[in-house]
Write a protein that holds these residues in place. Sequence first.
Motif, PDB file in Angstrom:
ATOM      1  N   VAL A 135       1.748   4.464   4.739  1.00 60.17           N
ATOM      2  CA  VAL A 135       0.451   4.759   4.392  1.00 60.17           C
ATOM      3  C   VAL A 135       0.075   6.093   5.405  1.00 60.17           C
ATOM      4  CG1 VAL A 135      -1.846   4.596   3.764  1.00 60.17           C
ATOM      5  CG2 VAL A 135      -0.205   3.029   2.882  1.00 60.17           C
ATOM      6  N   LEU A 179      -2.737   9.111   6.524  1.00 60.01           N
ATOM      7  CA  LEU A 179      -4.420   9.469   6.298  1.00 60.01           C
ATOM      8  C   LEU A 179      -4.613  11.078   6.420  1.00 60.01           C
ATOM      9  CD1 LEU A 179      -6.046   6.602   8.418  1.00 60.01           C
ATOM     10  CD2 LEU A 179      -5.453   6.634   5.871  1.00 60.01           C
ATOM     11  N   LEU A 198      -3.511  10.329  -2.897  1.00 63.18           N
ATOM     12  CA  LEU A 198      -4.674   9.550  -3.541  1.00 63.18           C
ATOM     13  C   LEU A 198      -6.154  10.450  -3.557  1.00 63.18           C
ATOM     14  CD1 LEU A 198      -4.702   5.985  -1.809  1.00 63.18           C
ATOM     15  CD2 LEU A 198      -3.528   6.796  -3.799  1.00 63.18           C
ATOM     16  N   ALA A 250      -7.635   5.971  -6.579  1.00 65.51           N
ATOM     17  CA  ALA A 250      -7.216   4.932  -5.573  1.00 65.51           C
ATOM     18  C   ALA A 250      -7.286   3.412  -6.080  1.00 65.51           C
ATOM     19  CB  ALA A 250      -7.990   5.244  -4.226  1.00 65.51           C
ATOM     20  N   TYR A 252       2.406   2.100  -5.877  1.00 70.36           N
ATOM     21  CA  TYR A 252       2.796   2.401  -4.450  1.00 70.36           C
ATOM     22  C   TYR A 252       4.523   2.428  -4.443  1.00 70.36           C
ATOM     23  CZ  TYR A 252       2.731  -2.332  -3.192  1.00 70.36           C
ATOM     24  OH  TYR A 252       3.271  -3.813  -2.825  1.00 70.36           O
ATOM     25  N   ALA A 291      -3.613   8.851   2.062  1.00 67.90           N
ATOM     26  CA  ALA A 291      -4.915   8.573   1.408  1.00 67.90           C
ATOM     27  C   ALA A 291      -5.962   9.531   1.973  1.00 67.90           C
ATOM     28  CB  ALA A 291      -5.352   7.290   2.037  1.00 67.90           C
ATOM     29  N   SER A 292      -6.977   9.706   1.348  1.00 68.48           N
ATOM     30  CA  SER A 292      -8.043  10.589   1.747  1.00 68.48           C
ATOM     31  C   SER A 292      -8.596  10.283   3.006  1.00 68.48           C
ATOM     32  CB  SER A 292      -9.103  10.806   0.748  1.00 68.48           C
ATOM     33  OG  SER A 292      -8.506  11.437  -0.442  1.00 68.48           O
ATOM     34  N   GLN A 308      -9.773   3.760   2.745  1.00 67.62           N
ATOM     35  CA  GLN A 308      -9.232   3.894   1.410  1.00 67.62           C
ATOM     36  C   GLN A 308      -7.744   3.485   1.580  1.00 67.62           C
ATOM     37  OE1 GLN A 308      -7.880   7.826  -0.228  1.00 67.62           O
ATOM     38  NE2 GLN A 308      -9.281   7.505  -1.873  1.00 67.62           N
ATOM     39  N   GLY A 309      -7.095   3.759   2.619  1.00 72.59           N
ATOM     40  CA  GLY A 309      -5.750   3.707   2.817  1.00 72.59           C
ATOM     41  C   GLY A 309      -5.559   2.290   3.612  1.00 72.59           C
TER      42      GLY A 309
END
Length: 348
Positions: free
Chosen positions: A162, A164, A208, A248, A257, A265-266, A270-271
């Motif tokens: 993941v 960011l 996401l 998300a 996933y 992720a934004s 979130q991530g």
Amino acid sequence: MKKEEYIKVGISVGDLNGIGTEIILKTFEDSRMLEFCTPIIFASIKTMSFLKKHFNSSINFHGINDINQVVEGKVNVFNVWKDNVNIEFGKEDQFIGQLAVKSLEKATEALKNDAIDVLVTAPINKLTIQSDSFKFPGHTNYLAKELGGTSLMFMVTDELKVGLLTDHVPVKDVAKHITPKLITEKVETVYESLVKDFKINKPRIAILGINPHAGDNGVIGEEDDKVVKPTLEKIREKGKLVYGPYSADSFFGSKNYKNFDAIIASYHDQGLIPFKTITFGEGVNFTAGLSKVRTSPDHGTAFEIAGKGIADESSFKEAVFTAIQVFKNRKEYKKISKNPLKTASKKI
């Protein structure tokens, strides 16, 4: 094993009042670790000896004052300071924070000069590291300045990776930070890392959405439709397999996933909330996009359990393994890039 195969792993000790030194000690008490890497801890032999005694560790140190004095098969401690240090586990302490910075700076200098091959950083306290001369929110921003490149916080395990778009940014500012330029840069960084660092030839990447339900066609915010979607379309036109934006809230619970090599992720939570929920204790924080290899465990200083001898070293040990593997993968990629025809002929 030939000497050149030993990889020099530099270690910054982080906040001495946290669990960092405990997990370092526990990791290298396992003598098998010394069969394929040479650790260099940037601290002081006096401090590390005190901690060895406190945790009743069986580890043996080799103290050095010059990086050229490193001995393979030993746990080397490079003397960064000579001060007597008063360690109070679980306490925020400005002096301890500055020692964490000294350790990081000296280790980074060694990394830049190729005196060590990779850097593994123990957790810091983001408040106590601040000073007039050090104004960074964390390791990633400091290392990006020192080492160059488009740095990206990349949380990784074998099964889940993941990245960011924004990391240590207040939630209220996230949307205005996310621009087509930023998305393009971060996707490129993740893509290159997957190819060079993790040997994935044609990565599939999911993005996401910024807003709940990726904006619900503009009902809950327009950023996903007006910024994210058109940017991803342009990236796909260049041949990259990039998909999204996905909502998300259901992405991880539905196991979607597992269809991708990486997820971007934004923003931070979130991530990292789903990543740590799924992988806690196994995950590694890898800084993708740098000219050198840096990893760290996926947790913080854990002041609440510091000094008690109950910290789990699994994530730190994984950070060491990941740093070594990425270093090897980069060397192999470089060799293949220089001699693509020769490498191809060997496979035929």
